[in-house]
Motif scaffolding. Structure first.
Motif, PDB file in Angstrom:
ATOM      1  N   PRO A  79       4.517 -68.484  30.904  1.00 46.80           N
ATOM      2  CA  PRO A  79       5.320 -69.715  30.974  1.00 46.80           C
ATOM      3  C   PRO A  79       4.467 -70.982  30.847  1.00 46.80           C
ATOM      4  N   ILE A  80       3.258 -70.958  31.375  1.00 42.67           N
ATOM      5  CA  ILE A  80       2.355 -72.105  31.260  1.00 42.67           C
ATOM      6  C   ILE A  80       1.947 -72.298  29.806  1.00 42.67           C
ATOM      7  N   GLU A  82       3.555 -71.325  27.145  1.00 42.34           N
ATOM      8  CA  GLU A  82       4.727 -71.768  26.396  1.00 42.34           C
ATOM      9  C   GLU A  82       4.978 -73.262  26.611  1.00 42.34           C
ATOM     10  N   GLN A  83       4.892 -73.699  27.857  1.00 45.44           N
ATOM     11  CA  GLN A  83       5.108 -75.106  28.172  1.00 45.44           C
ATOM     12  C   GLN A  83       4.016 -75.986  27.549  1.00 45.44           C
ATOM     13  N   ASN A  84       2.769 -75.549  27.635  1.00 45.17           N
ATOM     14  CA  ASN A  84       1.663 -76.319  27.057  1.00 45.17           C
ATOM     15  C   ASN A  84       1.823 -76.497  25.554  1.00 45.17           C
ATOM     16  N   TYR A  85       2.126 -75.422  24.856  1.00 41.40           N
ATOM     17  CA  TYR A  85       2.207 -75.490  23.399  1.00 41.40           C
ATOM     18  C   TYR A  85       3.465 -76.194  22.905  1.00 41.40           C
ATOM     19  N   ARG A  86       4.465 -76.333  23.731  1.00 41.59           N
ATOM     20  CA  ARG A  86       5.647 -77.110  23.347  1.00 41.59           C
ATOM     21  C   ARG A  86       5.352 -78.611  23.411  1.00 41.59           C
ATOM     22  N   ASN A  87       4.349 -78.990  24.167  1.00 36.44           N
ATOM     23  CA  ASN A  87       3.931 -80.385  24.272  1.00 36.44           C
ATOM     24  C   ASN A  87       3.101 -80.729  23.037  1.00 36.44           C
ATOM     25  N   SER A 126       8.651 -67.331  21.281  1.00 34.74           N
ATOM     26  CA  SER A 126       7.693 -68.228  21.933  1.00 34.74           C
ATOM     27  C   SER A 126       6.353 -68.220  21.205  1.00 34.74           C
TER      28      SER A 126
END
Length: 145
Positions: A79-80, A82-87, A126
């Motif tokens: 989840p980290i 995924e969240q990082n790469y969406r930024n 993802s």
């Protein structure tokens, strides 16, 4: 004493991380996953906030048939990631990020092999965010549709 040894000696620990990853990759090429896993655990002692290393450690746990440990590491790191790469402003770690592609492909293949097709599809979607131009991930997503 005050817990800032890693920040005070950042250059040294970056070298340790780079060399540790090189050793772990060599162990993986030799299919000595026990030593690779040990090396990743050692890196995590001084770089506990690196989700790339934690994810790769989880995938190595899978290779060692340690499902519980793998689930813990992958569940904490994915989840980290995924969240990082969406930024769009996120800058991946140049030392540990190259490990991620192969580990993701193995993880996706492992999910498919164990008949977790829905999970494999979600992870592949993802993975397309993380590696939008990767042909292998694109191919796996096409196979899962």
């Amino acid at each position: 004493k005050n817990g800032n040894i890693v920040t005070n000696h950042e250059e040294y620990f970056l070298t340790m991380k780079k060399e540790g990853i090189a050793y772990a990759q060599e162990y993986e090429r030799e299919e000595n996953y026990r030593k690779a896993l040990y090396t990743y655990k050692q890196i995590l002692k001084f770089a506990p906030d690196d989700p790339n290393i934690l994810f790769v450690k989880g995938v190595t746990d899978l290779r060692m048939s340690a499902a519980y440990e793998a689930e813990k590491a992958i569940g904490a790191s994915f989840p980290i990631l995924e969240q990082n790469y969406r930024n769009m402003d996120f800058k991946p770690d140049p030392i540990s990020a190259p490990l991620l592609n192969e580990a993701l492909l193995f993880y996706i293949d492992n999910l498919i092999l164990n008949s977790y097709v829905d999970s494999a599809k979600n992870v592949t979607l993802s993975a397309r965010v993380i590696f939008p131009l990767d042909e292998e991930i694109k191919r796996r997503l096409q196979e899962l549709k």
